[in-house]
Every structure is written in C-alpha cells, then in structure tokens.
Design a protein around this motif. Structure first.
Motif, PDB file in Angstrom:
ATOM      1  N   SER A 290       6.670   1.850  14.203  1.00  0.00           N
ATOM      2  CA  SER A 290       5.586   2.621  14.677  1.00  0.00           C
ATOM      3  C   SER A 290       5.391   2.558  16.051  1.00  0.00           C
ATOM      4  O   SER A 290       5.195   1.393  16.353  1.00  0.00           O
ATOM      5  CB  SER A 290       4.325   2.244  13.881  1.00  0.00           C
ATOM      6  N   GLY A 291       5.392   3.494  16.783  1.00  0.00           N
ATOM      7  CA  GLY A 291       5.343   3.247  18.346  1.00  0.00           C
ATOM      8  C   GLY A 291       6.461   2.446  18.890  1.00  0.00           C
ATOM      9  O   GLY A 291       5.987   1.685  19.854  1.00  0.00           O
ATOM     10  N   GLY A 292       7.505   2.207  18.118  1.00  0.00           N
ATOM     11  CA  GLY A 292       8.540   1.343  18.711  1.00  0.00           C
ATOM     12  C   GLY A 292       8.201  -0.359  18.127  1.00  0.00           C
ATOM     13  O   GLY A 292       9.138  -0.886  18.533  1.00  0.00           O
ATOM     14  N   VAL A 293       7.547  -0.402  17.533  1.00  0.00           N
ATOM     15  CA  VAL A 293       7.223  -1.433  16.949  1.00  0.00           C
ATOM     16  C   VAL A 293       7.512  -1.712  15.553  1.00  0.00           C
ATOM     17  O   VAL A 293       7.472  -0.944  14.729  1.00  0.00           O
ATOM     18  CB  VAL A 293       5.655  -2.092  16.901  1.00  0.00           C
ATOM     19  N   ASN A 294       8.305  -3.030  15.207  1.00  0.00           N
ATOM     20  CA  ASN A 294       8.882  -3.074  13.925  1.00  0.00           C
ATOM     21  C   ASN A 294       8.027  -3.642  13.100  1.00  0.00           C
ATOM     22  O   ASN A 294       7.297  -4.805  13.413  1.00  0.00           O
ATOM     23  CB  ASN A 294      10.129  -4.093  13.958  1.00  0.00           C
ATOM     24  N   ILE A 295       7.495  -3.276  11.901  1.00  0.00           N
ATOM     25  CA  ILE A 295       6.655  -3.759  11.067  1.00  0.00           C
ATOM     26  C   ILE A 295       7.037  -3.827   9.643  1.00  0.00           C
ATOM     27  O   ILE A 295       8.069  -2.809   9.123  1.00  0.00           O
ATOM     28  CB  ILE A 295       5.649  -2.600  10.791  1.00  0.00           C
ATOM     29  N   TYR A 296       7.183  -5.061   8.748  1.00  0.00           N
ATOM     30  CA  TYR A 296       7.721  -5.595   7.836  1.00  0.00           C
ATOM     31  C   TYR A 296       6.670  -5.282   6.767  1.00  0.00           C
ATOM     32  O   TYR A 296       5.868  -6.183   6.710  1.00  0.00           O
ATOM     33  CB  TYR A 296       8.522  -6.889   7.797  1.00  0.00           C
ATOM     34  N   PRO A 297       6.967  -4.347   5.658  1.00  0.00           N
ATOM     35  CA  PRO A 297       6.151  -4.195   4.446  1.00  0.00           C
ATOM     36  C   PRO A 297       5.548  -5.266   3.702  1.00  0.00           C
ATOM     37  O   PRO A 297       4.653  -5.679   3.139  1.00  0.00           O
ATOM     38  CB  PRO A 297       6.679  -3.057   3.722  1.00  0.00           C
ATOM     39  N   ALA A 298       6.851  -6.287   3.589  1.00  0.00           N
ATOM     40  CA  ALA A 298       6.611  -7.455   2.372  1.00  0.00           C
ATOM     41  C   ALA A 298       5.363  -8.333   2.726  1.00  0.00           C
ATOM     42  O   ALA A 298       4.597  -8.785   1.938  1.00  0.00           O
ATOM     43  CB  ALA A 298       7.716  -8.220   2.617  1.00  0.00           C
ATOM     44  N   GLU A 299       5.062  -8.484   4.074  1.00  0.00           N
ATOM     45  CA  GLU A 299       3.855  -9.377   4.610  1.00  0.00           C
ATOM     46  C   GLU A 299       2.685  -8.583   4.176  1.00  0.00           C
ATOM     47  O   GLU A 299       1.812  -9.258   3.749  1.00  0.00           O
ATOM     48  CB  GLU A 299       3.935  -9.620   6.172  1.00  0.00           C
ATOM     49  N   ILE A 300       2.736  -7.458   4.382  1.00  0.00           N
ATOM     50  CA  ILE A 300       1.364  -6.553   3.938  1.00  0.00           C
ATOM     51  C   ILE A 300       1.184  -6.611   2.272  1.00  0.00           C
ATOM     52  O   ILE A 300       0.118  -6.467   2.141  1.00  0.00           O
ATOM     53  CB  ILE A 300       1.534  -5.261   4.658  1.00  0.00           C
ATOM     54  N   GLU A 301       2.315  -6.378   1.884  1.00  0.00           N
ATOM     55  CA  GLU A 301       2.340  -6.350   0.513  1.00  0.00           C
ATOM     56  C   GLU A 301       1.887  -7.780  -0.265  1.00  0.00           C
ATOM     57  O   GLU A 301       0.972  -7.613  -1.185  1.00  0.00           O
ATOM     58  CB  GLU A 301       3.679  -5.947  -0.249  1.00  0.00           C
ATOM     59  N   GLY A 302       2.254  -8.838   0.303  1.00  0.00           N
ATOM     60  CA  GLY A 302       1.714 -10.020  -0.058  1.00  0.00           C
ATOM     61  C   GLY A 302       0.487 -10.184   0.135  1.00  0.00           C
ATOM     62  O   GLY A 302      -0.372 -10.658  -0.723  1.00  0.00           O
ATOM     63  N   VAL A 303      -0.324  -9.685   1.003  1.00  0.00           N
ATOM     64  CA  VAL A 303      -1.846  -9.579   1.445  1.00  0.00           C
ATOM     65  C   VAL A 303      -2.598  -9.194   0.255  1.00  0.00           C
ATOM     66  O   VAL A 303      -3.458  -9.612  -0.099  1.00  0.00           O
ATOM     67  CB  VAL A 303      -1.931  -9.415   2.893  1.00  0.00           C
ATOM     68  N   LEU A 304      -1.938  -7.681   0.216  1.00  0.00           N
ATOM     69  CA  LEU A 304      -2.904  -6.764  -0.669  1.00  0.00           C
ATOM     70  C   LEU A 304      -2.711  -7.424  -1.869  1.00  0.00           C
ATOM     71  O   LEU A 304      -3.638  -7.388  -3.014  1.00  0.00           O
ATOM     72  CB  LEU A 304      -2.403  -5.465  -0.390  1.00  0.00           C
ATOM     73  N   ALA A 305      -1.533  -7.628  -2.535  1.00  0.00           N
ATOM     74  CA  ALA A 305      -1.199  -8.540  -3.930  1.00  0.00           C
ATOM     75  C   ALA A 305      -1.983  -9.338  -4.273  1.00  0.00           C
ATOM     76  O   ALA A 305      -2.288  -9.701  -5.398  1.00  0.00           O
ATOM     77  CB  ALA A 305       0.214  -8.518  -4.121  1.00  0.00           C
ATOM     78  N   GLY A 306      -2.539 -10.346  -3.023  1.00  0.00           N
ATOM     79  CA  GLY A 306      -3.416 -11.442  -3.370  1.00  0.00           C
ATOM     80  C   GLY A 306      -4.885 -11.076  -3.764  1.00  0.00           C
ATOM     81  O   GLY A 306      -5.647 -11.926  -3.894  1.00  0.00           O
ATOM     82  N   HIS A 307      -5.035  -9.782  -3.556  1.00  0.00           N
ATOM     83  CA  HIS A 307      -6.416  -9.532  -3.624  1.00  0.00           C
ATOM     84  C   HIS A 307      -7.024  -9.468  -5.258  1.00  0.00           C
ATOM     85  O   HIS A 307      -6.314  -8.781  -5.832  1.00  0.00           O
ATOM     86  CB  HIS A 307      -6.764  -8.095  -2.964  1.00  0.00           C
ATOM     87  N   ASP A 308      -8.299  -9.547  -5.490  1.00  0.00           N
ATOM     88  CA  ASP A 308      -8.491  -9.872  -6.948  1.00  0.00           C
ATOM     89  C   ASP A 308      -8.708  -8.490  -7.748  1.00  0.00           C
ATOM     90  O   ASP A 308      -8.710  -8.063  -8.873  1.00  0.00           O
ATOM     91  CB  ASP A 308      -9.868 -10.586  -7.261  1.00  0.00           C
ATOM     92  N   LEU A 309      -8.840  -7.536  -6.960  1.00  0.00           N
ATOM     93  CA  LEU A 309      -8.891  -6.185  -7.158  1.00  0.00           C
ATOM     94  C   LEU A 309      -7.905  -5.301  -7.155  1.00  0.00           C
ATOM     95  O   LEU A 309      -7.751  -4.178  -7.800  1.00  0.00           O
ATOM     96  CB  LEU A 309     -10.104  -5.256  -6.370  1.00  0.00           C
ATOM     97  N   VAL A 310      -6.619  -5.902  -7.033  1.00  0.00           N
ATOM     98  CA  VAL A 310      -5.372  -5.115  -6.672  1.00  0.00           C
ATOM     99  C   VAL A 310      -4.314  -5.597  -7.945  1.00  0.00           C
ATOM    100  O   VAL A 310      -4.454  -7.029  -8.029  1.00  0.00           O
ATOM    101  CB  VAL A 310      -4.730  -5.511  -5.212  1.00  0.00           C
ATOM    102  N   ALA A 311      -3.640  -4.889  -8.849  1.00  0.00           N
ATOM    103  CA  ALA A 311      -2.959  -5.508  -9.835  1.00  0.00           C
ATOM    104  C   ALA A 311      -1.401  -5.134  -9.174  1.00  0.00           C
ATOM    105  O   ALA A 311      -0.568  -5.907  -9.538  1.00  0.00           O
ATOM    106  CB  ALA A 311      -2.973  -4.402 -10.849  1.00  0.00           C
ATOM    107  N   ASP A 312      -1.194  -4.314  -8.120  1.00  0.00           N
ATOM    108  CA  ASP A 312       0.340  -4.004  -7.705  1.00  0.00           C
ATOM    109  C   ASP A 312      -0.099  -3.372  -6.597  1.00  0.00           C
ATOM    110  O   ASP A 312      -0.858  -2.588  -6.176  1.00  0.00           O
ATOM    111  CB  ASP A 312       1.044  -3.364  -8.674  1.00  0.00           C
ATOM    112  N   ALA A 313       0.822  -3.550  -5.488  1.00  0.00           N
ATOM    113  CA  ALA A 313       1.055  -2.908  -4.124  1.00  0.00           C
ATOM    114  C   ALA A 313       2.257  -2.614  -3.737  1.00  0.00           C
ATOM    115  O   ALA A 313       3.190  -3.595  -3.766  1.00  0.00           O
ATOM    116  CB  ALA A 313      -0.091  -3.529  -3.154  1.00  0.00           C
ATOM    117  N   ALA A 314       2.293  -1.402  -2.836  1.00  0.00           N
ATOM    118  CA  ALA A 314       3.757  -1.337  -2.217  1.00  0.00           C
ATOM    119  C   ALA A 314       3.279  -0.589  -0.967  1.00  0.00           C
ATOM    120  O   ALA A 314       2.333   0.209  -0.907  1.00  0.00           O
ATOM    121  CB  ALA A 314       4.676  -0.147  -2.938  1.00  0.00           C
TER     122      ALA A 314
END
Length: 395
Positions: A290-314
């Motif tokens: 995004s805009g020449g910056v590399n972003i790895y989804p796994a880190e973001i998925e790990g944060v979202l999946a740790g939230h109590d209101l989330v069952a699964d995330a991609a």
C-alpha cells in the motif's frame, strides 16, 4: 483373555472415532509400509495380512472379539509386527475398550466442540493431541464454567501448527492447560522445520522456534543476497540428509521454488534472531503493498483474533486507486454479536491501540464463516476474489 493372547506380540494401534478414522488408518498404513514396517490392518470390511487382502464382514472390531482374534493370529503367523485396528464406536460402548488395550490409541472425532474435546480427552485419558489455531480460539472463548469442568491432566503434549496462532490466544491456552503446548512450523514439501515449547515461546513471545537438528534456514533478500540475523527476507530451507522434492508434472514450478538443488522455499517471509530462532512475517503471496509499503496481514489478523467479540478474522489487500491496495479486514463475529457499525468502530479503535497506523484496516466486512482448508488454513484467494473482480490482477 485378550491380554494373554499370543497376538500381544503385535504392536497394537487402536483407531476410533466417527470422522476421519478410515483416512487416518490408510494414511498410517501406507506411511508404515513405505518405511518397510511389517504392518497389517483390520476393519469391518477387510483385513490386510502381509500382501493379502481378506474380507472380514465383522460387526464388532474390538481386540477381544473372537473373529478379530482369529485375524490377529493369522497376522502373527504371517510375521506382522504392527496391527492397525479400526475399533467400531458401538464396540467401544459395549465392550468397554480403553486406551490401555493398545500400545497406541488414536481418537479421530475430537473437534472444536467442547463436549467432544472434553469427553474424548478426559474419557480416554488422551496424552497427545493436535490442534489448529481456529480450534484453540474457540476453546479459549468457551464459558468459564465449561473450562473449569475440563480436567486435561492426562495431556503430555499438545501440538499445534498449520497456521499462525494469535499470541493472546496461545498465551490463554498455556495459562489454562499449562506448559504442555508446543508449536511446529513446516510444510508438506519440507516436513517439520522448527519447534518451540511453551517455556521457549513465553520467553520469546512469538517465535516459531529454532531449526530442528539437520535443518538449515537461509534468509534471502529480494536481490538474492543472503541476509544476517534480524534481517527479513524470503525463507529457504535445506535438509542435511540431502532430502529434496519435486512437484508432480510441474518442473517449472519445482525450479521456481529452488535456490539451488536441495535449497527450497514455500514462499514464507521472516527472519532469524540473534539466538537463531525463526520469526515469521507472512506468506509473500499474501503481502499487501500500500503506497509502496509492505504490510503483512498475519500481524493484523493476530490482533483482531485476540478480541473477545471476534470468532475468526482474515486480512487482505483490496484495490485502492491512490495507493494500489488498502487493508481490509473480513471478520466473523462471535455468536450473538451483531456485525454492525458499532462493532466496526470498536474493532478499529482496538487496532489503533495495538498496531501502527498504516496497518489499521481501512474497512471491515462481516461474514458468517471464513473459507478454510481441511488443515485450517484460510483460503485467501476465495476471500479476495469478489473485491478484485474485473481487475487485471488479483493482488
């Protein structure tokens, strides 16, 4: 009578359950045969004794059943050393067969549902189980009273792999089950590359461990240079025994993944720290630019999946006219939680608290279920497809 039977000279592997039993038996049989083991197999339809397949027509396949003992005796005469016995579920119920009747007992119907897991582990006094992160997340989210009802004291080793596990989920599992949880990293092509136990993981806080003996990890930059500690790049692997592979009828693909003979990649990106422990960033194919910056989804998925209101995330990259791609989260809310603007705001604020600003999802969609493979891996291509429809590229 069973314990005095001459067939106890066989190493007995009992396999039970309602799902995956025959698949597991066939898989083990062919693996053992490939390793030149003298293995036989018995189920309600056939018995494999030596190189001969014999019809059984059995109603009950428990080790003390007379007809089963007859086939076991034939195995002993044929020089068989290991017997894989598919134990019928009704046989378990009526004949009180336990894990003690076997050298190894395998239960194939343990799922994420807590009753199956609790019943199977505690009832059979299971010592070893394998989980994927989705199951771990669902277990962590169980009500406190259900967790308290689970004993689990028989567990000696709980392996998990197949996909990244959110750190909050893994820490919660270790707090609940104790230091019996070990994670492995590997692939179909390269088998198991690294392993890390609970104590190591708690000390490192996210690594997948050091390479196993005989495994070498090589980190390579985009320009082809080999990188040093704490430098992220494409991961390549070498087996000290010289083991290698090739893709069936795909010579070009085989060449693409090899740096040199015996040195291959599965497309993962990461680095080795100063202690030689491997840290994963993500799969290169899933990386968002995004805009020449590399972003790895796994880190973001790990944060979202740790939230109590989330069952699964991609997390995926979707088209953005200015930046090329932008970060989108596709979330499965917990049962009873509405996927609405209020939840979007809650999750966005949570991400801003735990992630750098450019990694926070620009949008969040809600779905009932994420497509996953049988081994628990998220099928990112299927999730991305509708967002890239009509575009010349899909990433």
């Amino acid at each position: 009578a069973w314990h005095n039977f001459p067939a106890r000279r066989l190493r007995m592997v009992g396999i039970t359950g309602t799902d995956g039993k025959t698949t597991t038996t066939n898989f083990l049989y062919h693996i053992l045969r490939a390793a030149n083991s003298k293995v036989g197999m018995i189920n309600t339809v056939n018995a494999v004794i030596g190189d001969e397949v014999r019809e059984t027509g059995l109603h009950t396949t428990t080790p003390d059943a007379p007809d089963v003992q007859r086939f076991l005796a034939q195995m002993v005469e044929a020089g068989t050393e290991i017997c894989l016995l598919e134990v019928t579920s009704h046989g378990l119920a009526h004949h009180r067969v336990t894990a003690c009747d076997f050298d190894v007992a395998i239960v194939t119907n343990i799922t994420h549902e807590h009753l199956d897991l609790h019943g199977s582990v505690d009832e059979y006094r299971a010592t070893n189980i394998h989980l994927v992160p989705t199951q771990m997340k669902r277990l962590v989210d169980l009500p406190d009273d259900v967790k308290a009802s689970f004993d689990g004291s028989s567990l000696q080793l709980v392996l998990h792999g197949a996909a990244p596990c959110p750190p909050l989920v893994k820490r919660a599992m270790i707090d609940w089950w104790g230091p019996v949880i070990s994670e492995y990293y590997g692939s179909t092509e390269g088998s198991v590359i690294t392993m890390i136990d609970s104590e190591q993981w708690l000390a490192k806080g996210g690594s997948v461990g050091p390479p196993l003996p005989g495994k070498e990890i090589i980190v390579v930059g985009d320009d082809g240079t080999r990188l040093g500690p704490n430098e992220s790049g494409t991961l390549y692997f070498r087996d000290a025994m010289g083991m290698d592979f090739e893709y069936h009828n795909a010579a070009e693909k085989t060449t693409e993944v090899h740096l040199e003979p015996g040195v291959f990649t599965t497309g993962d990106v990461g680095y080795l720290d100063d202690d030689g422990y491997l840290w994963l960033s993500d799969r290169k194919i899933d990386m968002i630019i995004s805009g020449g910056v590399n972003i790895y989804p796994a880190e973001i998925e790990g944060v979202l999946a740790g939230h109590d209101l989330v069952a699964d995330a991609a997390v995926i990259g979707v088209p953005n006219e200015e930046f090329g791609e932008e970060v989108k989260a596709v979330v499965v809310p917990q049962e009873g939680v509405s996927g609405d603007d209020e939840l979007r705001g809650t999750l966005a604020a949570y991400c801003r608290e735990n992630l750098a600003g450019f990694k926070v999802p620009r949008s969040i969609d809600f779905v009932d279920e994420l497509p996953r493979t049988g081994t628990g891996k998220i099928q990112k291509a299927r999730i991305r497809e509708p967002y890239w429809e009509g575009r010349d590229r899909q990433i």
